[in-house]
Design an enzyme around this catalytic site. Structure first.
Site, PDB file in Angstrom:
ATOM      1  N   TYR A   1      -5.717   9.113   3.501  1.00  0.00           N
ATOM      2  CA  TYR A   1      -4.640   8.139   3.262  1.00  0.00           C
ATOM      3  C   TYR A   1      -3.924   8.490   1.955  1.00  0.00           C
ATOM      4  O   TYR A   1      -2.691   8.455   1.873  1.00  0.00           O
ATOM      5  CB  TYR A   1      -5.232   6.725   3.199  1.00  0.00           C
ATOM      6  CG  TYR A   1      -4.326   5.698   2.557  1.00  0.00           C
ATOM      7  CD1 TYR A   1      -3.164   5.264   3.199  1.00  0.00           C
ATOM      8  CD2 TYR A   1      -4.627   5.161   1.299  1.00  0.00           C
ATOM      9  CE1 TYR A   1      -2.326   4.330   2.601  1.00  0.00           C
ATOM     10  CE2 TYR A   1      -3.801   4.227   0.705  1.00  0.00           C
ATOM     11  CZ  TYR A   1      -2.651   3.812   1.355  1.00  0.00           C
ATOM     12  OH  TYR A   1      -1.818   2.888   0.746  1.00  0.00           O
TER      13      TYR A   1
ATOM     14  N   SER B   1      -0.071  -2.647  -7.153  1.00  0.00           N
ATOM     15  CA  SER B   1       0.700  -2.694  -5.904  1.00  0.00           C
ATOM     16  C   SER B   1       0.570  -4.055  -5.224  1.00  0.00           C
ATOM     17  O   SER B   1      -0.483  -4.696  -5.299  1.00  0.00           O
ATOM     18  CB  SER B   1       0.164  -1.609  -4.963  1.00  0.00           C
ATOM     19  OG  SER B   1       0.578  -1.855  -3.636  1.00  0.00           O
TER      20      SER B   1
ATOM     21  N   GLN C   1       4.112  -4.368  -8.779  1.00  0.00           N
ATOM     22  CA  GLN C   1       5.055  -3.775  -7.818  1.00  0.00           C
ATOM     23  C   GLN C   1       5.253  -4.707  -6.632  1.00  0.00           C
ATOM     24  O   GLN C   1       4.293  -5.201  -6.040  1.00  0.00           O
ATOM     25  CB  GLN C   1       4.524  -2.415  -7.338  1.00  0.00           C
ATOM     26  CG  GLN C   1       5.372  -1.767  -6.247  1.00  0.00           C
ATOM     27  CD  GLN C   1       4.865  -2.086  -4.847  1.00  0.00           C
ATOM     28  OE1 GLN C   1       3.661  -2.255  -4.648  1.00  0.00           O
ATOM     29  NE2 GLN C   1       5.760  -2.187  -3.878  1.00  0.00           N
TER      30      GLN C   1
ATOM     31  N   TYR D   1       6.891  -5.474  -2.816  1.00  0.00           N
ATOM     32  CA  TYR D   1       7.546  -5.111  -1.563  1.00  0.00           C
ATOM     33  C   TYR D   1       8.270  -6.346  -1.064  1.00  0.00           C
ATOM     34  O   TYR D   1       7.713  -7.457  -1.125  1.00  0.00           O
ATOM     35  CB  TYR D   1       6.514  -4.705  -0.503  1.00  0.00           C
ATOM     36  CG  TYR D   1       6.033  -3.271  -0.593  1.00  0.00           C
ATOM     37  CD1 TYR D   1       6.938  -2.217  -0.671  1.00  0.00           C
ATOM     38  CD2 TYR D   1       4.672  -2.977  -0.567  1.00  0.00           C
ATOM     39  CE1 TYR D   1       6.486  -0.894  -0.733  1.00  0.00           C
ATOM     40  CE2 TYR D   1       4.229  -1.656  -0.626  1.00  0.00           C
ATOM     41  CZ  TYR D   1       5.144  -0.627  -0.711  1.00  0.00           C
ATOM     42  OH  TYR D   1       4.714   0.673  -0.771  1.00  0.00           O
TER      43      TYR D   1
ATOM     44  N   THR E   1      10.110  -1.972  -5.146  1.00  0.00           N
ATOM     45  CA  THR E   1      10.171  -0.727  -4.362  1.00  0.00           C
ATOM     46  C   THR E   1      11.266  -0.850  -3.321  1.00  0.00           C
ATOM     47  O   THR E   1      11.258  -1.776  -2.507  1.00  0.00           O
ATOM     48  CB  THR E   1       8.799  -0.437  -3.723  1.00  0.00           C
ATOM     49  OG1 THR E   1       7.863  -0.269  -4.784  1.00  0.00           O
ATOM     50  CG2 THR E   1       8.826   0.819  -2.877  1.00  0.00           C
TER      51      THR E   1
ATOM     52  N   ARG F   1       2.508   8.283   8.978  1.00  0.00           N
ATOM     53  CA  ARG F   1       1.581   9.312   8.467  1.00  0.00           C
ATOM     54  C   ARG F   1       0.567   9.578   9.568  1.00  0.00           C
ATOM     55  O   ARG F   1      -0.253   8.715   9.893  1.00  0.00           O
ATOM     56  CB  ARG F   1       0.912   8.804   7.192  1.00  0.00           C
ATOM     57  CG  ARG F   1       1.951   8.560   6.104  1.00  0.00           C
ATOM     58  CD  ARG F   1       1.515   7.554   5.074  1.00  0.00           C
ATOM     59  NE  ARG F   1       2.681   6.910   4.484  1.00  0.00           N
ATOM     60  CZ  ARG F   1       2.657   5.719   3.928  1.00  0.00           C
ATOM     61  NH1 ARG F   1       1.536   5.035   3.864  1.00  0.00           N
ATOM     62  NH2 ARG F   1       3.754   5.200   3.427  1.00  0.00           N
TER      63      ARG F   1
ATOM     64  N   LYS G   1      12.359   1.126  -7.904  1.00  0.00           N
ATOM     65  CA  LYS G   1      11.583   2.347  -7.607  1.00  0.00           C
ATOM     66  C   LYS G   1      11.921   2.891  -6.223  1.00  0.00           C
ATOM     67  O   LYS G   1      11.820   2.168  -5.223  1.00  0.00           O
ATOM     68  CB  LYS G   1      10.090   2.030  -7.676  1.00  0.00           C
ATOM     69  CG  LYS G   1       9.180   3.163  -7.219  1.00  0.00           C
ATOM     70  CD  LYS G   1       7.728   2.810  -7.431  1.00  0.00           C
ATOM     71  CE  LYS G   1       6.816   3.921  -6.995  1.00  0.00           C
ATOM     72  NZ  LYS G   1       6.661   4.007  -5.527  1.00  0.00           N
TER      73      LYS G   1
ATOM     74  N   HIS H   1       8.640   8.259  -2.840  1.00  0.00           N
ATOM     75  CA  HIS H   1       7.396   7.613  -2.426  1.00  0.00           C
ATOM     76  C   HIS H   1       6.294   8.661  -2.206  1.00  0.00           C
ATOM     77  O   HIS H   1       5.458   8.538  -1.311  1.00  0.00           O
ATOM     78  CB  HIS H   1       7.618   6.802  -1.140  1.00  0.00           C
ATOM     79  CG  HIS H   1       6.840   5.519  -1.074  1.00  0.00           C
ATOM     80  ND1 HIS H   1       7.385   4.288  -1.325  1.00  0.00           N
ATOM     81  CD2 HIS H   1       5.530   5.282  -0.772  1.00  0.00           C
ATOM     82  CE1 HIS H   1       6.464   3.344  -1.166  1.00  0.00           C
ATOM     83  NE2 HIS H   1       5.316   3.920  -0.835  1.00  0.00           N
TER      84      HIS H   1
ATOM     85  N   ARG I   1       6.096  10.184   1.341  1.00  0.00           N
ATOM     86  CA  ARG I   1       5.466   9.361   2.391  1.00  0.00           C
ATOM     87  C   ARG I   1       6.480   8.584   3.217  1.00  0.00           C
ATOM     88  O   ARG I   1       6.099   7.843   4.110  1.00  0.00           O
ATOM     89  CB  ARG I   1       4.476   8.386   1.749  1.00  0.00           C
ATOM     90  CG  ARG I   1       3.316   9.085   1.094  1.00  0.00           C
ATOM     91  CD  ARG I   1       2.595   8.199   0.098  1.00  0.00           C
ATOM     92  NE  ARG I   1       1.707   7.224   0.647  1.00  0.00           N
ATOM     93  CZ  ARG I   1       0.460   7.464   1.037  1.00  0.00           C
ATOM     94  NH1 ARG I   1      -0.037   8.673   0.932  1.00  0.00           N
ATOM     95  NH2 ARG I   1      -0.302   6.498   1.518  1.00  0.00           N
TER      96      ARG I   1
HETATM   97  C1  LIG Z   1      -2.115   6.462  -1.413  1.00  0.00           C
HETATM   98  C2  LIG Z   1      -0.764   6.033  -1.884  1.00  0.00           C
HETATM   99  C3  LIG Z   1      -0.417   4.690  -1.816  1.00  0.00           C
HETATM  100  C4  LIG Z   1       0.815   4.271  -2.301  1.00  0.00           C
HETATM  101  N1  LIG Z   1       1.125   2.936  -2.297  1.00  0.00           N
HETATM  102  C5  LIG Z   1       2.292   2.523  -2.832  1.00  0.00           C
HETATM  103  C6  LIG Z   1       2.577   1.138  -2.934  1.00  0.00           C
HETATM  104  O1  LIG Z   1       1.784   0.281  -2.548  1.00  0.00           O
HETATM  105  N2  LIG Z   1       3.764   0.782  -3.481  1.00  0.00           N
HETATM  106  C7  LIG Z   1       4.686   1.704  -3.931  1.00  0.00           C
HETATM  107  O2  LIG Z   1       5.743   1.335  -4.432  1.00  0.00           O
HETATM  108  N3  LIG Z   1       4.401   3.016  -3.871  1.00  0.00           N
HETATM  109  C8  LIG Z   1       3.241   3.449  -3.346  1.00  0.00           C
HETATM  110  N4  LIG Z   1       2.966   4.776  -3.301  1.00  0.00           N
HETATM  111  C9  LIG Z   1       3.886   5.749  -3.918  1.00  0.00           C
HETATM  112  C10 LIG Z   1       3.507   5.965  -5.395  1.00  0.00           C
HETATM  113  O3  LIG Z   1       3.762   4.801  -6.151  1.00  0.00           O
HETATM  114  C11 LIG Z   1       4.289   7.125  -6.022  1.00  0.00           C
HETATM  115  O4  LIG Z   1       5.659   6.960  -5.774  1.00  0.00           O
HETATM  116  C12 LIG Z   1       3.833   8.486  -5.491  1.00  0.00           C
HETATM  117  O5  LIG Z   1       2.444   8.504  -5.290  1.00  0.00           O
HETATM  118  C13 LIG Z   1       4.207   9.584  -6.484  1.00  0.00           C
HETATM  119  O6  LIG Z   1       3.857  10.840  -6.005  1.00  0.00           O
HETATM  120  P1  LIG Z   1       2.482  11.601  -6.411  1.00  0.00           P
HETATM  121  O7  LIG Z   1       1.398  10.929  -5.647  1.00  0.00           O
HETATM  122  O8  LIG Z   1       2.739  12.987  -5.960  1.00  0.00           O
HETATM  123  O9  LIG Z   1       2.299  11.460  -7.912  1.00  0.00           O
HETATM  124  C14 LIG Z   1       1.742   5.216  -2.813  1.00  0.00           C
HETATM  125  C15 LIG Z   1       1.386   6.570  -2.879  1.00  0.00           C
HETATM  126  C16 LIG Z   1       0.138   6.973  -2.425  1.00  0.00           C
HETATM  127  C17 LIG Z   1      -0.224   8.432  -2.533  1.00  0.00           C
END
Ligand SMILES: Cc1cc2nc3c(=O)[nH]c(=O)nc-3n(C[C@H](O)[C@H](O)[C@H](O)COP(=O)(O)O)c2cc1C
Length: 379
Positions: A25, A107, A128, A130, A156, A165, A252, A276, A279
């Site tokens: 994940y 989050s 953060q 949503y 976000t 995914r 964001k 993100h 993702r």
């Molecule tokens: C496992 C996972 C969960 C995430 N959950 C959120 C989230 O709940 N809210 C959000 O704004 N971004 C979420 N993100 C995005 C991260 O805040 C961030 O933008 C991203 O991980 C940055 O890239 P990096 O993992 O390469 O550092 C998530 C990313 C990952 C990898």
């Protein structure tokens, strides 16, 4: 932790300690993962200028984010389900960030609730948000974050609908893990993880549990959430949220110059250049490739933060050189959390801090405000 010399070491350890569905994940990007890979590849392609014979004996990594002093230009990004990488993961990561002198972002999709974290740490953290279809829930989250004295609201804006995914579907990702035979066998080989989760305060999404009253069933919560992301969300909602939130607002998920210009006019204190972590929109450009144009377009009208692919102090240097005030770390700290709880997150931050310090020395700069495009080697 001393033998963990780089983020990749923490990643390998997390891979061994965390059940596959939760490790994957964290690893995954959406669809063909092209944007996920571009985030790393484009950072690695940026070469730094080696400079010599500059007195670099006195270096400072200190700077400010949103006017607040930080010990290096880094904050921890919001990560859903941190509490499934390690029991009480959000509390542990927040404590590590605060001890290191950098902000932590909780989050909406955390396991520990806002109040759990607020009660367990002694400094304010960022929250953060949503935007869900149920605007009563959004309003209540904002009120809870304000009551918990969160020092910034990170809205976000790149997830009105969820990018798929593949690995989450194949692994049957659920919280807590679905007890099918593959998962049971996997968890049986991860006893330290299982113990930490058993001891953790919560086993499901803490911020939702109280609100979605009477529906404690986990499957229901997951379905409710997936259906709640709101495709109608637009700039008017940003105005509405700004009117409810008394403090600093961060937008964001900005990846386009035109959107950045609009964001700069909303009154938000900062924007985060982000896809993100690869993702959401697969096929979108890497965050680092758009950063310079966005930084140039908004100038000093709004603070520019950055995330996507940060795995080292060298990467922080690259992003700061190309216009970011600071970076957010996502997976790098998640690997630390999975590898060793609070000590693992502390180690992830320490690794990147030390790398940044040495990188500054070898590029001949002594303070963060002196890092600019001059440190990048001509290609
Ligand atoms: C496992 C996972 C969960 C995430 N959950 C959120 C989230 O709940 N809210 C959000 O704004 N971004 C979420 N993100 C995005 C991260 O805040 C961030 O933008 C991203 O991980 C940055 O890239 P990096 O993992 O390469 O550092 C998530 C990313 C990952 C990898």
């Amino acid at each position: 932790m001393k033998t963990m010399t780089c983020i990749e070491d923490l990643r390998q350890t997390a891979r061994r300690r965390v059940p596959r569905s939760f490790f994957e994940y964290a690893e995954s990007g959406s669809y063909a993962e092209q944007t996920l890979q571009a985030n790393r590849a484009d950072l690695e392609a940026i070469k730094l200028r080696q400079r010599i014979l500059v007195d670099v004996s006195a270096r400072s990594l200190q700077t400010k984010i949103l006017g607040e002093p930080v010990s290096l230009p880094l904050a921890l990004a919001p990560i859903g389900m941190c509490g499934m990488q390690h029991g009480d993961g959000e509390i542990l990561a927040c404590r590590a960030a605060h001890a290191a002198g950098i902000p932590f972002t909780l989050s909406t999709m955390s396991i520990c609730a806002i109040e759990d974290v607020a009660g367990a740490v002694d400094k304010p953290f960022w929250f953060q948000l949503y935007v869900m279809k149920d605007r009563g829930f959004v309003r209540s989250l904002i009120e809870r974050a304000a009551a918990a004295k969160c020092s910034a609201l990170v809205l976000t804006v790149d997830l009105q609908i969820l990018g798929q995914r593949h690995r989450d579907i194949k692994n049957g990702l659920s919280v807590p893990p679905e007890l099918r035979i593959g998962n049971i066998l996997d968890i049986a080989t991860k006893p330290a993880w299982a113990l930490s989760i058993a001891r953790g305060k919560r086993k499901t999404f803490g911020n939702l549990a109280g609100y979605v009253a009477g529906k404690k069933d986990v499957k229901y919560l997951a379905r409710w959430t997936a259906e709640q992301f709101d495709p109608t969300m637009n700039w008017k909602d940003v105005e509405w949220i700004a009117s409810l939130w008394p403090g600093k607002l961060i937008l964001k998920g900005i990846l386009d110059v035109e959107d950045a210009r609009i964001a700069a006019k909303t009154g938000a204190a900062a924007l985060v250049v982000s896809n993100h972590g690869g993702r959401q929109l697969d096929g979108a450009p890497s965050s680092i490739s758009v950063l310079p144009r966005i930084a140039d377009a908004v100038g000093s009208s709004i603070e520019v933060l950055f995330d996507g692919g940060i795995r080292s102090g060298q990467d922080i240097m690259r992003a700061v050189a190309l216009g970011a005030r600071a970076c957010l770390s996502g997976r790098a700290f998640v690997y630390g959390l999975g590898a060793g709880g609070q000590a693992g997150v502390a180690r992830a931050i320490e690794i990147m801090r030390n790398e940044l310090s040495v990188t500054m020395a070898l590029t001949g700069v002594t303070s963060i405000d002196k890092i600019d495009r001059n440190v990048i080697a001509a290609s």
